[in-house]
Write a protein that holds these residues in place. Structure first.
Motif, PDB file in Angstrom:
ATOM      1  N   HIS B 314    -132.457 -62.297  11.635  1.00  0.00           N
ATOM      2  CA  HIS B 314    -131.093 -61.451  11.399  1.00  0.00           C
ATOM      3  C   HIS B 314    -130.989 -60.140  12.234  1.00  0.00           C
ATOM      4  O   HIS B 314    -131.835 -59.371  11.878  1.00  0.00           O
ATOM      5  CB  HIS B 314    -131.149 -61.628   9.725  1.00  0.00           C
ATOM      6  N   GLY B 315    -129.762 -59.954  12.472  1.00  0.00           N
ATOM      7  CA  GLY B 315    -130.174 -58.847  13.247  1.00  0.00           C
ATOM      8  C   GLY B 315    -128.307 -58.698  13.650  1.00  0.00           C
ATOM      9  O   GLY B 315    -127.283 -58.831  13.007  1.00  0.00           O
ATOM     10  N   VAL B 316    -128.590 -57.130  13.365  1.00  0.00           N
ATOM     11  CA  VAL B 316    -127.074 -56.407  13.222  1.00  0.00           C
ATOM     12  C   VAL B 316    -127.235 -55.469  14.251  1.00  0.00           C
ATOM     13  O   VAL B 316    -127.725 -54.497  14.877  1.00  0.00           O
ATOM     14  CB  VAL B 316    -127.327 -55.576  12.413  1.00  0.00           C
ATOM     15  N   ARG B 317    -125.927 -55.529  15.210  1.00  0.00           N
ATOM     16  CA  ARG B 317    -126.217 -54.064  16.101  1.00  0.00           C
ATOM     17  C   ARG B 317    -125.061 -53.382  15.597  1.00  0.00           C
ATOM     18  O   ARG B 317    -123.350 -53.040  15.495  1.00  0.00           O
ATOM     19  CB  ARG B 317    -125.264 -54.852  17.286  1.00  0.00           C
ATOM     20  N   CYS B 318    -125.696 -51.811  14.712  1.00  0.00           N
ATOM     21  CA  CYS B 318    -124.814 -51.248  13.861  1.00  0.00           C
ATOM     22  C   CYS B 318    -125.892 -50.174  13.543  1.00  0.00           C
ATOM     23  O   CYS B 318    -127.805 -50.060  12.754  1.00  0.00           O
ATOM     24  CB  CYS B 318    -124.600 -51.609  12.523  1.00  0.00           C
ATOM     25  N   HIS B 319    -125.597 -49.116  13.478  1.00  0.00           N
ATOM     26  CA  HIS B 319    -126.544 -47.661  13.085  1.00  0.00           C
ATOM     27  C   HIS B 319    -127.067 -47.298  11.418  1.00  0.00           C
ATOM     28  O   HIS B 319    -127.729 -46.239  10.722  1.00  0.00           O
ATOM     29  CB  HIS B 319    -125.719 -46.638  13.784  1.00  0.00           C
ATOM     30  N   LEU B 320    -126.652 -48.302  10.924  1.00  0.00           N
ATOM     31  CA  LEU B 320    -126.489 -48.262   9.620  1.00  0.00           C
ATOM     32  C   LEU B 320    -128.101 -48.096   9.359  1.00  0.00           C
ATOM     33  O   LEU B 320    -128.890 -48.517   7.629  1.00  0.00           O
ATOM     34  CB  LEU B 320    -125.553 -49.179   8.410  1.00  0.00           C
ATOM     35  N   TYR B 321    -128.331 -49.942  10.547  1.00  0.00           N
ATOM     36  CA  TYR B 321    -129.557 -50.025   9.991  1.00  0.00           C
ATOM     37  C   TYR B 321    -131.180 -49.370  11.709  1.00  0.00           C
ATOM     38  O   TYR B 321    -132.311 -50.060  11.268  1.00  0.00           O
ATOM     39  CB  TYR B 321    -129.723 -51.411  10.370  1.00  0.00           C
ATOM     40  N   ASP B 322    -130.592 -48.114  11.419  1.00  0.00           N
ATOM     41  CA  ASP B 322    -131.455 -47.878  12.525  1.00  0.00           C
ATOM     42  C   ASP B 322    -132.086 -46.060  11.340  1.00  0.00           C
ATOM     43  O   ASP B 322    -131.363 -45.692  10.889  1.00  0.00           O
ATOM     44  CB  ASP B 322    -130.890 -46.938  13.202  1.00  0.00           C
ATOM     45  N   ALA B 323    -133.323 -46.840  10.145  1.00  0.00           N
ATOM     46  CA  ALA B 323    -133.379 -45.617  10.195  1.00  0.00           C
ATOM     47  C   ALA B 323    -133.401 -44.026  11.145  1.00  0.00           C
ATOM     48  O   ALA B 323    -133.499 -43.091   9.536  1.00  0.00           O
ATOM     49  CB  ALA B 323    -135.067 -46.212  10.076  1.00  0.00           C
TER      50      ALA B 323
END
Lengths: 472, 683
Positions: B314-323
């Motif tokens: 499950h991959g996402v291109r979004c800053h929300l998931y960049d710790a």
């Protein structure tokens, strides 16, 4: 003072020019109409064709301002005018018009094309090729001086053309530079490299070629017959220039007759359908099944009978010839509206089912208003494409009909008449080829540029061609 | 991984050249395993079809070209193959089917010949073997009586049949990968269900992989193993189906889910995605979705988001998931979410549930409406037959209420609408509007009534004259009906109307082609509103729009109804829209209404077998909740020659002998719920 003469076709041509001017003004104010025209002006071939067409149109319009000159010996009471109707073009071409020879002479010749018996000063009769009255008359020894003189004249013509063209190019470039606030030098570089919004360089080169042709023939025409002379010694170059107007009149006025019929009947048939459609379809199917030539022959014969019975109605020969030309336009228009009508009916059938027409009906908008606001503007591209495409066909049709003998009056200058005459000229020995060649060259130029222009217009306006950018 | 069949790495495709080039596909990487169904999901213009065409190297030449990346089929780079070898791959190892079955078949060749051509090229069969293989393929795609059908021409087949033939052609080369580009978008929902079922079955039988390109979340839920969401030329999220539907991570994916209309969301406006897809000619310095994202913060506009793995596969291109970045975000993720929800709720106050009472009098009352079109032929155009387009429709629309007319294409829905508006004169029956019999009105009297009922069309591209400015378009009705005589006052009113539908004043002097589909539909609504109508007939107003735009239009329609007390007759084939918007529903089949009642009753407990089949065919979002598809035999019959007895009887799984004898009469089965079926004999 001169006495202006308004021929029927002149008046209609002015009306047409005025209509085109109004249309241009209207188009400039409407962005969605301007966009495809911009596309036309960006098309290199289209621009080149337009410049050539503009030259033809200028000649045609100059030839459409007619008047009668006052007679000099008008001492006794009131002014009297010459019976000869002239145009501005005639005045400009006075040397060509008045340099009348005996009979045939080849292009740039100094002697007649046929032997004649000439009585020498010593009383002997000899059969020789006599000197022309005007062609090369300034030369003392034509056999020796003719070619060098022609070369010099051509060189002068080229030089003059370069001067004129240089001036024109300078003006155009300066205007461009002013409008875009470029430095003149930068403007020149841009134009030469073709990095302008519109292909200005193409227009300039085409204009240059035309100026060169006009200048060289113009310089030669002063002392020579560039395209020779015809049977009665008339300058062929003059004849073919005069023929331009006939070609243009046939090509444009016919559409003026055809358009209202085709548009009104076509879109009403498609929009109303039911019995209106049936009636209109029957009309054009019937008309289409009668050979067009037959109708034209019938109409022209009727007109001839009328003119023979009412000779008093026509003040001048040219008025008679003009009426016949007008009649030819009308009858050609009546026989040629069916194609466009059919196209428009099909398009209107499609448009009437579109949602915006239905929406207008749901608002209770009247039929005439729907036709005028929703249907007509959306078929205009078809009308435009057809008119431009038909133009060259009509010019050719005139030549064919006149050749058959049912076209314009034999006294009218027209390419058809020239070609008709060439039938006999080609049969004699040695062959007289230049009338046909000149008529062919000028007609070819007009038809080719009209066709190229039509291609450019179609590319820009036909939504299916992908050139026209419009939604829906 | 050995079982990876197709691997795409950093694929880039552009259309056009120079600075105006559109980056249709911009760095897409994905893997499709053998036997897997991979769904590429996205709205129009996001580059999903371009990705598929790039795989096949079929980008529209000369404008389109692949500018970077690799496409590996079993380790062979397709982009490096010669054109001759690529031809063997196309239709051989990779098959493709397109959206529009009507235009994908050659009308002058029999379907057998068209399938045979593909078999001959890719399998090299001749003669009897070839014929046998063609029949096998027709059997495989579920076309009955294959021997006869092989000799027929495309126009003799229905849309669903044609799509089956297209699938048979694609299968001829026994492909390892089948690319299906919106294979069911042009089809009715019952046929869509069949085609999807067929694709599932074929995949199981042949073990081929399937790349399914679609904009429909429901189709994805029913068919896919893995899902990739595309936005503006990039993949923004990728996951297996179950986790994706349970917990979509990217804000865009979430918004997509939220904007799907359902019964449960009736009480509040649908979530919308503000703005529109950015121009793909630009280079992006941040996230492509930032401008429209409720949760965007500075980092989204400054830095291009990277691909983050949030779970296995499950991959996402979004800053929300960049710790590293999320720490700098204002507020925690959860609170941002809540704020976003509050936003939409505040934007348009929610009407109370079931706010529209039953209403006093019926505004529109249609009784036994019939529209028959004569079929003329022969020398004197005598009427040879009749098309029973509408054959006895009765319905009523109350003040301030929404009635949905539902049915498959060709059942006569649009004809009903036009007959009510008197755009087509009905053959028989009565249309009473506010007590006035419209069918009796003519000319001026009818024109005067026209301001009370208006129409919004399906295709926002065809419903405005391309040569008129928006101002003139909206104004036309007012001018024609002589409502506002003064020109300046009319202009003011037009500006007001445009504001009402959410467009600004400069729109007045622009041309329709400058607007997007959703904006055009707003203009059409403004045009209808211009004459202060009391009833608006909406003829599939959202079926040409993307789901997020559809949500905007549905919100607008609902808001207008609350404010102005409008009544809607809503014609659609989309049952999720019905469940969100309508109060009552009428189901049409072949010119007649077969079931009619309150939305909640009909959707929850459909009585007529046709309604049941229709509802069962709608793909739902609840993953795995595979309702049994009620398979309808054959195609809808022709309205020229309706079957004897009940029209539905030839396709009905529960037909009885009596069904063949006479048409059933209406039976009331609940409060306001009426059904015409012999299963429910008169109470």
């Amino acid at each position: 003072m001169v006495k202006p003469v308004f021929l029927w076709t002149d008046t209609l041509l002015y009306v047409l020019v005025a209509a085109v001017a109004v249309l241009v003004w209207y188009v400039r104010r409407h962005e969605h109409l301007r966009a495809p025209w911009r596309e036309v002006f960006r098309n290199r071939m289209g621009v080149a064709a337009m410049v050539v067409l503009a030259a033809y149109v200028t000649v045609g319009l100059l030839d459409s301002v007619h008047f009668r000159l006052p007679l000099e010996s008008s001492a006794a009471g009131g002014e009297r005018y010459s019976g000869q109707v002239l145009s501005v073009l005639d005045l400009l071409l006075t040397p060509l018009r008045t340099h009348q020879e005996e009979t045939y002479s080849a292009p740039l010749a100094t002697r007649l094309y046929s032997k004649e018996t000439v009585r020498l000063p010593d009383g002997r009769d000899v059969r020789i090729y006599p000197r022309l009255r005007f062609g090369g008359a300034q030369l003392r020894d034509p056999a020796r001086d003719r070619l060098p003189d022609i070369e010099r004249t051509i060189l002068r013509g080229v030089g003059f053309a370069l001067l004129v063209w240089g001036a024109l190019a300078a003006v155009v470039i300066l205007v461009l530079a002013r409008r875009h606030r470029w430095a003149p030098r930068a403007a020149l570089q841009r134009v030469l490299a073709g990095r302008t919004d519109y292909p200005v360089h193409v227009a300039l080169y085409t204009a240059g070629a035309l100026i060169l042709f006009a200048s060289v023939t113009g310089h030669l025409a002063v002392h020579y017959h560039v395209f020779g002379t015809d049977k009665v010694g008339q300058d062929v170059f003059y004849e073919t220039l005069k023929s331009i107007r006939t070609g243009l009149v046939i090509g444009t006025l016919t559409t003026l007759v055809m358009l209202p019929l085709a548009i009104v009947l076509g879109i009403t048939a498609g929009y109303f359908r039911s019995w209106v459609d049936d009636v209109i379809q029957y009309i054009y199917t019937t008309l289409n099944s009668i050979p067009g030539v037959l109708l034209i022959v019938g109409a022209i014969l009727m007109l001839e009978v009328y003119m023979a019975n009412h000779p008093g109605d026509f003040q001048t020969v040219i008025a008679r010839a003009d009426l016949r030309l007008l009649f030819l336009c009308i009858i050609l228009g009546i026989t040629s509206w069916t194609g466009l009508c059919r196209l428009l009916r099909g398009e209107a059938l499609k448009l009437r089912e579109l949602d915006y027409v239905q929406a207008a009906q749901a608002f209770g908008v009247g039929h005439t208003k729907i036709l005028a606001r929703h249907i007509l503007p959306n078929v205009m591209h078809i009308v435009l494409i057809t008119v431009v495409l038909d133009f060259s066909g009509l010019v050719l049709a005139e030549a064919v009909l006149t050749y058959v003998g049912v076209g314009v009056d034999p006294t009218t200058y027209s390419w058809g008449n020239m070609i008709n005459g060439a039938r006999l000229e080609l049969a004699r020995d040695p062959v007289v080829w230049w009338s046909l060649a000149a008529a062919f060259l000028f007609m070819f130029g007009l038809v080719l540029s009209a066709n190229l222009f039509a291609d450019a217009v179609r590319d820009a306006f036909d939504p299916r061609a992908g050139g026209g950018r419009r939604g829906g | 991984m050995a079982d990876v069949l197709l691997e795409i790495e950093d694929l880039e495709a552009r259309i056009g050249a120079g600075p105006r080039a559109v980056r249709a596909v911009d760095g897409v990487s994905l893997r499709i395993r053998r036997g897997e169904t991979y769904a590429l999901l996205g709205e129009s213009g996001c580059g999903k079809s371009m990705t598929a065409l790039s795989i096949m190297r079929l980008l529209p030449a000369p404008a389109g070209r692949i500018t970077g990346g690799r496409v590996l089929l079993d380790g062979i780079d397709l982009l490096g193959l010669s054109e001759a070898r690529m031809r063997a791959v196309r239709g051989g190892r990779i098959g493709m089917i397109f959206q529009e079955p009507m235009t994908s078949l050659n009308p002058v060749l029999t379907v057998g010949e068209q399938i045979a051509e593909s078999v001959r090229i890719h399998r090299g069969l001749r003669g009897g073997a070839l014929r046998g293989r063609v029949l096998e393929l027709l059997d495989a795609v579920g076309i009955p009586d294959a021997r006869r059908r092989a000799g027929e021409y495309p126009h003799q087949l229905s849309g669903g049949m044609k799509q089956r033939v297209m699938i048979a052609i694609a299968l001829a080369g026994e492909p390892e990968l089948l690319i299906a580009d919106e294979p069911t978008t042009a089809l009715d929902v019952t046929i869509q269900a069949e085609v999807l079922e067929l694709l599932r079955r074929l995949r199981a039988e042949t073990g081929m992989a399937l790349l399914l390109i679609t904009h429909d979340l429901g189709v994805v839920a029913q068919t896919a193993d893995r899902v990739g969401v595309m936005y503006a030329g990039q993949l923004v999220e990728e996951a297996a189906r179950a986790p994706f539907f349970a917990d979509p991570r990217h804000p865009y994916s979430r918004k997509l889910f939220d904007s799907v209309p359902t019964m449960a969301k009736r009480a509040r406006p649908l979530a919308v995605i503000p703005g529109s897809v950015p121009e793909l000619t630009a280079t992006f310095s941040g996230c492509r979705f930032a401008e429209r994202c409720a949760r965007a913060w500075d980092a989204c506009r400054e830095r291009v988001p990277q691909w983050h793995r949030v779970a296995d596969g499950h991959g996402v291109r979004c800053h929300l998931y960049d710790a590293a970045l999320v720490a700098g975000a204002p507020g925690a993720a959860v609170s941002a979410d809540a704020a976003a929800d509050a936003d939409t709720a505040a934007a348009a106050p929610a009407p109370e549930a079931g706010g529209h009472g039953p209403g006093g009098a019926d505004l529109l009352r249609v009784r036994d409406l019939a529209v028959h079109f004569p079929v003329r032929s022969g020398l004197f155009a005598r009427t040879r037959a009749k098309v029973y387009a509408v054959d006895g429709v009765s319905l009523a629309v109350g003040v301030g209420r929404t009635v949905a007319l539902v049915g498959e294409s060709g059942c006569g829905k649009t004809t009903v609408a036009k007959a009510i508006l008197q755009l087509i004169r009905p053959t028989a029956g009565s249309v009473r509007f506010d007590g006035v019999e419209l069918t009796a009105l003519r000319g001026r009297a009818l024109r005067a009534r026209r301001r009370d009922f208006q129409i919004v069309f399906q295709d926002p591209y065809a419903s405005m004259n391309p040569r008129m400015r928006v101002g003139e378009i909206v104004e036309e009705g007012m001018a024609a009906l002589g409502l506002v005589a003064d020109r300046a006052a009319r202009r003011r009113r037009v500006a007001e109307l445009l504001a009402q539908v959410g467009l600004s004043e400069p729109a007045l002097s622009r041309y329709p082609h400058e607007f997007s589909g959703g904006q055009r539909q707003r203009i059409c609504i403004a045009r209808a509103l211009a004459v202060d109508p009391r009833l608006i007939v909406c003829d599939e107003p959202t079926s040409a729009l993307d789901v997020s735009v559809q949500a905007q239009i549905l919100n607008l329609l609902k808001g207008l109804q609350d404010r102005l007390g409008l009544s809607y007759l809503f014609i659609t084939h989309n049952l999720s829209v019905v469940s969100y918007l309508a109060d009552e529903i009428a189901v049409m089949y072949l010119g007649r209404i077969v079931e009619h009642g309150p939305v909640s009753a009909v959707l929850a407990a459909p009585r007529h077998p046709y309604t049941e089949a229709l509802l069962a065919a709608v793909p739902t979002l609840e993953a795995g909740a595979h309702r049994p598809v009620i398979r309808l035999e054959g195609d809808p019959p022709s309205p020229v020659d309706p079957p004897p007895g009940c029209h539905f009887q030839p396709r009905c799984p529960r037909a009885m002998p009596v069904c063949r004898e006479r048409y059933p009469v209406g039976t009331v089965v609940g409060a306001g719920h009426e059904v015409r079926c012999h299963l429910y004999p008169g109470a």
